[in-house]
Design a protein around this motif. Sequence first.
Motif, PDB file in Angstrom:
ATOM      1  N   TRP A 130      -3.432  14.992  -6.176  1.00  0.00           N
ATOM      2  CA  TRP A 130      -3.551  13.757  -6.934  1.00  0.00           C
ATOM      3  C   TRP A 130      -4.691  13.857  -7.934  1.00  0.00           C
ATOM      4  N   THR A 162      -4.893   9.586 -12.602  1.00  0.00           N
ATOM      5  CA  THR A 162      -3.736   8.903 -13.183  1.00  0.00           C
ATOM      6  C   THR A 162      -2.514   8.951 -12.269  1.00  0.00           C
ATOM      7  N   ASP A 163      -2.540   9.811 -11.275  1.00  0.00           N
ATOM      8  CA  ASP A 163      -1.426   9.960 -10.337  1.00  0.00           C
ATOM      9  C   ASP A 163      -1.989  10.017  -8.928  1.00  0.00           C
ATOM     10  N   TYR A 164      -1.928   8.874  -8.237  1.00  0.00           N
ATOM     11  CA  TYR A 164      -2.516   8.765  -6.908  1.00  0.00           C
ATOM     12  C   TYR A 164      -1.702   7.761  -6.087  1.00  0.00           C
ATOM     13  N   ASP A 218      -0.423   4.524  -4.145  1.00  0.00           N
ATOM     14  CA  ASP A 218      -0.561   3.086  -4.433  1.00  0.00           C
ATOM     15  C   ASP A 218      -1.668   2.425  -3.617  1.00  0.00           C
ATOM     16  N   SER A 219      -1.885   2.918  -2.413  1.00  0.00           N
ATOM     17  CA  SER A 219      -2.889   2.288  -1.545  1.00  0.00           C
ATOM     18  C   SER A 219      -4.312   2.422  -2.097  1.00  0.00           C
ATOM     19  N   LEU A 220      -4.507   3.273  -3.095  1.00  0.00           N
ATOM     20  CA  LEU A 220      -5.841   3.451  -3.688  1.00  0.00           C
ATOM     21  C   LEU A 220      -6.041   2.612  -4.955  1.00  0.00           C
ATOM     22  N   LYS A 221      -5.005   1.919  -5.412  1.00  0.00           N
ATOM     23  CA  LYS A 221      -5.082   1.248  -6.717  1.00  0.00           C
ATOM     24  C   LYS A 221      -6.115   0.136  -6.798  1.00  0.00           C
ATOM     25  N   ASN A 222      -6.434  -0.529  -5.686  1.00  0.00           N
ATOM     26  CA  ASN A 222      -7.384  -1.643  -5.730  1.00  0.00           C
ATOM     27  C   ASN A 222      -8.835  -1.222  -5.508  1.00  0.00           C
ATOM     28  N   THR A 233     -13.062   2.444  -9.401  1.00  0.00           N
ATOM     29  CA  THR A 233     -12.698   3.743  -9.965  1.00  0.00           C
ATOM     30  C   THR A 233     -13.462   4.901  -9.314  1.00  0.00           C
ATOM     31  N   ARG A 253     -12.257   5.399  -5.798  1.00  0.00           N
ATOM     32  CA  ARG A 253     -10.915   5.964  -5.858  1.00  0.00           C
ATOM     33  C   ARG A 253     -10.975   7.466  -6.131  1.00  0.00           C
ATOM     34  N   THR A 295     -10.022   7.234   2.273  1.00  0.00           N
ATOM     35  CA  THR A 295     -10.434   5.924   1.758  1.00  0.00           C
ATOM     36  C   THR A 295     -11.704   5.449   2.457  1.00  0.00           C
TER      37      THR A 295
END
Length: 154
Positions: free
Chosen positions: A3, A6-8, A10-14, A17, A20, A45
């Motif tokens: 990853w 820009t490509d990771y 979904d569970s890391l989106k919130n 930065t 993440r 995480t």
Amino acid sequence: MPWDATDYPDSLKNLDTTIRKKAIEIANAMIEEGFKEDQAIPIATEQAKEWYANANNKEINQMKNKTNKSLRERDEKEEDFNSRPETLEKGEHVYPHDNGWAVQVEDAKQPAFVFNNKHDAIDRAREIAQKKETHLVIHKADGSIQEKQSYDEK
């Protein structure tokens, strides 16, 4: 596939930065070591959040400025324990491997390094154990323990 920013998952989106990016770095290292994605993501995480809480400004800025390429490709110079905080207190083992002699952190699923000869493996394992202030266990060709050395400075 590793990853990047820009490509990771979904569970890391919130996540912030920087957190993440650290989670991506840790998860990529874990997957490379043989963990499954569904194991690596939650562990990475939590470790990234813990890292962020304890990181200094320089470390945070370095992570913030990491490129996608550096997140995807593990730097051979970077110590495995920098991206895997849970290995900081674990010792290093040198043991026979199909391709020579392996250096593996205690409880890891696979070696971090494999060398053609035992001397080089011991030198690398000793360097890591000294930096982490842990211990080194050197095994004989039959797998039994040849020697133990402690570098605990505490």
